[in-house]
Design an enzyme around this catalytic site. Structure first.
Site, mmCIF file in Angstrom:
data_model
loop_
_atom_site.group_PDB
_atom_site.id
_atom_site.type_symbol
_atom_site.label_atom_id
_atom_site.label_comp_id
_atom_site.label_asym_id
_atom_site.label_seq_id
_atom_site.Cartn_x
_atom_site.Cartn_y
_atom_site.Cartn_z
ATOM 1 N N CYS A 173 0.818 -1.226 0.000
ATOM 2 C CA CYS A 173 0.000 0.000 0.000
ATOM 3 C C CYS A 173 0.848 1.271 0.000
ATOM 4 C CB CYS A 173 -0.996 -0.022 1.154
ATOM 5 S SG CYS A 173 -0.284 -0.560 2.709
ATOM 6 N N TYR A 174 2.095 1.154 0.414
ATOM 7 C CA TYR A 174 3.019 2.298 0.396
ATOM 8 C C TYR A 174 4.283 1.886 -0.348
ATOM 9 C CZ TYR A 174 0.039 4.562 3.854
ATOM 10 O OH TYR A 174 -1.013 5.152 4.491
#
Ligand code: SF4
Ligand code: SF4
Lengths: 402, 135
Positions: free
Chosen positions: A140-141
Site C-alpha cells: 500500500c506504500y
C-alpha cells in the site's frame, strides 16, 4: 474576597482586566497591601526564556504520490534525523537531535552548531526544509525514497510538543575541579572560576505558583510567541523537593509539558541553541498567566529574587556521579548581583536564561490580556501536589546477566 | 585602508599550490609574511600581514576561503549579531578581558568591542551563536 476565572474572563472581554507582571506586582502589593491588591488585581503574568532540551515538534507532511511509509524507515530534516516510529507520514523532531555526521565530542569540546532546535527555528521562520527519507516499501506504500523541500505552511499539522519545560527552580552550577568543563550549564572554569544559573527567578512561572494552585493541565499559556497549553506535568516532576519556609523549592521541582500550534509561533521565541561540548537544543519562551483568585494566590506571586534559593552543585564530580552534595546555597538576588561568595571565594556569576526576554514575555502576555485577546482557562485537572507523593526517582540499574 | 594580520592554514592538498602569489597578483594588496611553516601533518601554516583597500581585502579573503584555505584570526573583528543575541548574559564570565557588561537595571548585556582581544572564546560559547568573527 475571592474571584472566579469566569469573572476574570468577563473583565478581560470588557477590556477592564487589571494585569501586572510578576515583577510589577511586587511593588503594587507593597503599596496597596495584600487585601486591597487582591481585590483589584485580576491576573499576574510570568515569563521564562531559556534553553529547554526536552522540546520537540511533530509534523504530518501529507501523502506523496505514489505513497511512502516513513514509519520504520529513516527520515532527515536538513540532515537532522527525525523519529519515524509513527504512522506513514507523521514525524517527530527532537531539539537535541543532530546530523549523523556531526563530529560530536570527537574533538572536545564539540561545537554542535546545528541540530533539531535549529531546524525548528528555521521551520517556524518560514524557511524551506530539506526532507530526505528512505523506506522499505509495502503493497500500500510502495515508494522507497523521497527527497523534497517542505515548508511549514504546507504541512497538515506542525505542533510544538515539549515534554519538560519551565523548571521550577534549578541547580546553580560550579566546577570544583582544576580543569575547564563544558556542560549544559555552559563553560565552567576550574577552581570555582565562575558560577552559572538558569531561571527567571521572580518572573518564572512555577516559582510564582509554588504549590500549583492555579497552573494545571489545560492552562492556556504564551508558548514560543503564540499560544499553547499545559498538556501534563513535565517529566521529572518532583513536587517533594526541599522547600524554603515560603514554600519555594530550593532546586528543580515542578516542570510542565506544553503543547501548541507551531504555525502561529515565531523564531524570536524558539531559538536554535548550541551548548559547547554538550549538544544542540532549543531556547523556548513560555509565559503563564496566574489568575488572582485569592489573597493566598496573590501572596505567592509577590515572591522576590532574595526569597528564592538556589543550590550550588559541582558539575565536575558530584553531578556526573549523581551524588546529592551541595556546595552551598545562594539567593537569586545574590546570583543576579554578578558575584557570590562561595567557600570564602568571590565568584563571578552568569545566567543562561534571558531575564530581559522573560520580562518581555510577561509584558506581551499582559498586553494580550488587557487588549482582550487572551482569556484564561480553568485547568481540567491539577498537577500532582506535594501531598501526591510523586517523586523523581533515580534509575534502578539491574545489570543484564550474560 | 585595512591593515590586518591573519593566519592561513593550508590543508595538505593545497600546500604546493601558488595560492598566495595569486592573492597578491589579482588583488591590490601589500603583504608581509610574518611566519611560514609546514607542520608535522604536512599542513601549511602562514601568518600574513595584509594592507590595502577594504574592498580589495574582502575580495582577497573571499578568494582564500574559496580556494579552501582555513583562515584563523590574529587581530580580527568580533561583532555581535544583535538580532540573535538574547541578552542571556552567558558570555559575561567566559570573556577573559571583561568585554561584556551586565546592566543591573535593564539586565541587558552590552558588548564593548574596544576591549575585545579576539580570543574567540565567546564565538563558540554563546548559546544562540550571536557572536561572529570577521576577517
Ligand atoms: S551569550 Fe550570546 S546571546 Fe547571551 S548575552 Fe552574550 S552575546 Fe548575547
Ligand atoms: S573574542 Fe574573546 S576577548 Fe573578544 S569578546 Fe569574545 S571572549 Fe571576549
Amino acid at each position: 474576597m475571592s474571584k472566579t476565572i469566569e469573572e476574570i474572563n468577563q473583565k478581560i472581554k470588557r477590556g477592564e482586566a487589571v494585569v501586572f507582571t510578576a515583577e510589577e506586582i511586587i511593588g503594587v502589593v507593597k503599596e496597596k497591601g495584600l487585601k486591597r491588591a487582591a481585590e483589584e488585581v485580576d491576573v499576574v503574568t510570568t515569563g521564562t526564556f531559556g534553553p529547554m532540551c526536552s522540546s520537540g515538534a511533530y509534523f504530518n507532511i501529507g501523502h506523496s504520490k505514489p505513497r511512502i511509509k516513513l514509519g520504520g524507515g529513516r527520515s532527515y530534516l536538513n540532515d537532522v534525523p527525525a523519529y519515524t516510529g509513527l504512522a506513514a507520514v507523521d514525524l517527530f523532531l527532537g531539539a537535541t537531535a543532530m546530523p549523523d555526521d556531526d563530529p560530536r565530542n570527537k574533538v572536545h569540546p564539540g561545537e554542535f552548531n546545528y541540530g533539531g532546535g535549529h531546524v525548528i527555528e528555521e521551520l517556524v521562520a518560514g524557511k524551506d526544509i530539506r526532507l530526505e527519507a528512505t523506506a522499505y516499501g509495502t503493497d500500500c506504500y510502495p515508494r522507497k525514497k523521497l527527497e523534497t523541500w517542505i515548508n511549514i505552511k504546507d504541512l497538515n499539522e506542525a505542533v510544538l510538543f515539549n515534554v519538560r519545560n519551565a523548571y521550577q527552580n534549578y541547580n546553580v552550577a560550579a566546577n570544583l575541579s582544576n580543569k575547564t568543563i563544558y556542560t549544559y550549564m555552559g563553560m565552567l572554569k576550574p577552581n570555582l572560576g565562575n558560577i552559572t544559573y538558569c531561571s527567571a527567578g521572580q518572573l518564572s512561572p512555577l516559582l510564582n505558583d509554588p504549590f500549583y494552585k492555579t497552573i494545571g493541565i489545560g492552562t492556556k499559556i504564551f508558548l514560543g510567541g503564540g499560544t499553547g497549553y499545559v498538556a501534563w506535568q513535565g517529566t521529572q516532576f518532583n513536587p517533594t523537593t526541599a522547600r524554603a519556609e515560603n514554600g519555594v523549592p530550593k532546586g528543580g521541582a515542578g516542570t510542565l509539558a506544553v503543547i501548541g500550534d507551531l504555525k502561529q509561533m515565531s523564531p524570536r521565541w524558539l531559538v536554535g541553541t548550541s551548548m559547547l561540548g554538550y549538544g544542540p537544543t532549543l531556547t523556548v519562551g513560555i509565559g503563564v498567566p496566574i489568575p488572582i483568585l485569592s489573597e493566598e494566590i496573590l501572596q505567592y506571586t509577590t515572591v522576590t529574587d532574595d526569597q528564592i534559593i538556589g543550590t550550588i552543585v559541582d558539575y565536575s564530580d558530584a553531578y556526573p556521579n549523581r551524588r546529592n552534595e551541595s556546595v552551598g546555597e545562594v539567593t537569586y538576588a545574590q546570583l543576579k548581583s554578578g558575584k557570590v561568595t562561595v567557600q570564602g571565594k568571590k565568584v563571578p556569576t552568569a545566567s543562561l536564561s534571558s531575564y530581559p526576554r522573560a520580562a518581555e514575555i510577561a509584558n506581551t502576555l499582559k498586553d494580550w490580556i488587557k487588549a482582550g485577546k487572551f482569556e484564561l482557562t480553568q485547568p481540567v485537572a491539577s498537577l500532582p501536589g506535594v501531598e501526591s507523593g510523586v517523586t523523581f526517582k533515580p534509575l534502578n540499574e539491574r545489570p543484564i546477566a550474560q | 585602508m585595512v591593515d590586518k594580520k591573519i593566519v592561513l592554514r593550508f590543508p595538505k592538498r593545497l600546500v604546493d599550490r601558488p595560492i598566495v602569489s595569486h592573492l597578491i597578483k589579482d588583488h591590490d594588496l601589500e603583504f608581509t609574511i610574518l611566519k611560514a611553516s609546514v607542520t608535522q601533518d604536512e599542513e601549511g601554516l602562514m601568518v600574513l600581514e595584509l594592507k590595502g583597500k577594504q574592498e580589495e581585502y574582502e575580495k582577497g579573503i573571499a578568494y582564500l576561503k574559496e580556494a579552501g584555505v582555513i583562515l584563523e584570526s590574529l587581530s580580527q573583528d568580533v561583532t555581535r549579531n544583535e538580532e540573535r543575541c538574547t541578552h542571556c548574559g552567558a558570555c559575561i564570565t567566559v570573556c577573559p578581558v571583561g568585554a561584556f557588561e551586565l546592566d543591573m537595571v535593564t539586565r541587558q548585556t552590552s558588548f564593548h568591542d574596544k576591549k575585545c582581544i579576539g580570543c574567540g572564546i565567546c564565538i563558540k560559547t554563546c548559546p544562540p551563536r550571536a557572536m561572529e568573527l570577521h576577517f
